[in-house]
Design an enzyme around this catalytic site. Sequence first.
Site, PDB file in Angstrom:
ATOM      1  CB  SER A 107      48.839  17.077 -32.213  1.00  0.00           C
ATOM      2  OG  SER A 107      47.563  17.203 -32.819  1.00  0.00           O
ATOM      3  CE1 TYR A 130      41.763  17.727 -31.009  1.00  0.00           C
ATOM      4  CE2 TYR A 130      43.195  16.836 -32.725  1.00  0.00           C
ATOM      5  CZ  TYR A 130      42.852  17.848 -31.849  1.00  0.00           C
ATOM      6  OH  TYR A 130      43.604  18.987 -31.814  1.00  0.00           O
ATOM      7  CB  THR A 156      41.613  16.608 -27.173  1.00  0.00           C
ATOM      8  OG1 THR A 156      43.022  16.779 -26.982  1.00  0.00           O
ATOM      9  CG2 THR A 156      40.958  17.971 -27.256  1.00  0.00           C
ATOM     10  CE  LYS A 252      45.399  20.138 -24.485  1.00  0.00           C
ATOM     11  NZ  LYS A 252      44.421  20.790 -25.403  1.00  0.00           N
ATOM     12  CG  HIS A 276      41.456  23.355 -27.767  1.00  0.00           C
ATOM     13  ND1 HIS A 276      41.259  22.005 -27.676  1.00  0.00           N
ATOM     14  CD2 HIS A 276      42.108  23.553 -28.944  1.00  0.00           C
ATOM     15  CE1 HIS A 276      41.761  21.411 -28.759  1.00  0.00           C
ATOM     16  NE2 HIS A 276      42.285  22.323 -29.537  1.00  0.00           N
TER      17      HIS A 276
END
Length: 388
Positions: A107, A130, A156, A252, A276
């Site tokens: 992440s 992100y 994401t 995602k 999520h």
Amino acid sequence: MPVITNIDDLKRLYQRRVPRMFYDYAESGSWTEQTFRENTSDFEDIYLRQKVAVDMTGRSTKTQMIGEDVSMPVALAPVGLTGMQNADGEIKAARAAEKFGVPFTLSTMSICSIEDVAEHTTKPFWFQVYTLKDEDFMRRLFDRARAAGCSAIVVTVDLQILGQRHKDLKNGLSAPPKLTVKSIANMMTKAQWGLGMLGTKRRFFGNIVGHAKGIKDASSLSSWTAEAFDQSLDWEQIAKFKKMWGGKFIIKGIMDAEDAKQALNVGADAIIVSNHGGRQLDGALSSIRALPEIIDAVGDKIEVHLDSGIRSGQDVLKATAMGAKGTYIGRAYIYGLGAMGEAGVTSALEVIHKELDLSMAFCGHRNIQDVNRDILLIPEGFEGRWQK
């Protein structure tokens, strides 16, 4: 050494060994937590069709995800703050995944940095990003992932704004944890966790502190994260990120067939059906209920994966039989990590693999790539028949 036979065994150990703040971070959803609960409970509505007198020898769960060989159709999902669940948690999880032969996804909001994980592993891992406003930071993030040898980017797209998670707000979630009377009292009961944290230098968001403009330490991080996410994100921007990366590209956070088609249009290599983990829009469908419509819409044109709710090998089998080419575990491996470090992540993978292997055999198959909907008993209306 406790006997671990299922993921719940690891969850019980995890709850005892990790501070409440970080247990709650993993084990919660947004608002009423309806979607968080149904992500797992909806799997129970799908039954398996048992077959007998079938040759069960020579079984294989091996397959591929985005062209990479995997020992089973499972990847470790990107989870923020993993290094707060257990000291150097991302490194430990990545090592376990590498040894087991499944992908690890780091992440952006990890404690260990991209460089930390690359230094302690030998095979390429995936990196999740992100969609942030700072294009220069995004470019440098991609450059760092490229330099680390990451073989895929997972973007994401369902976190332009943060869903409200009541427990995190009440606990004052932070990394490292804020020292309050309540948090200190709880951490004092987690001696093994505390000793691990004292023994590592990695206690901040390693991909951000020292890399994002104006972020020199944890004190300036909270204001940055509050403003960093790009609320104006659109498909044109996602296409720009794909071009910026130039390699394998996974999107995602897809829960709608039309969004799946848009992901196909921007040239994604795979999409992940994910809500999520029930941490964003509460009241959304579970991922497993959303999967069939998306498979029908794009499943023969793009690789469709599933995330949110996987807690067993049977869940993996059901998602695979419904058409998913891969699945992701987040909480399941975090339970193992918090319970027993790297060995706990390995244990979680072993549990899921054994359940997957045996259940596949009981359903009359020897190869995971041959499994299809014929092994499932799906109730009428499972996907929903909604009024227009």
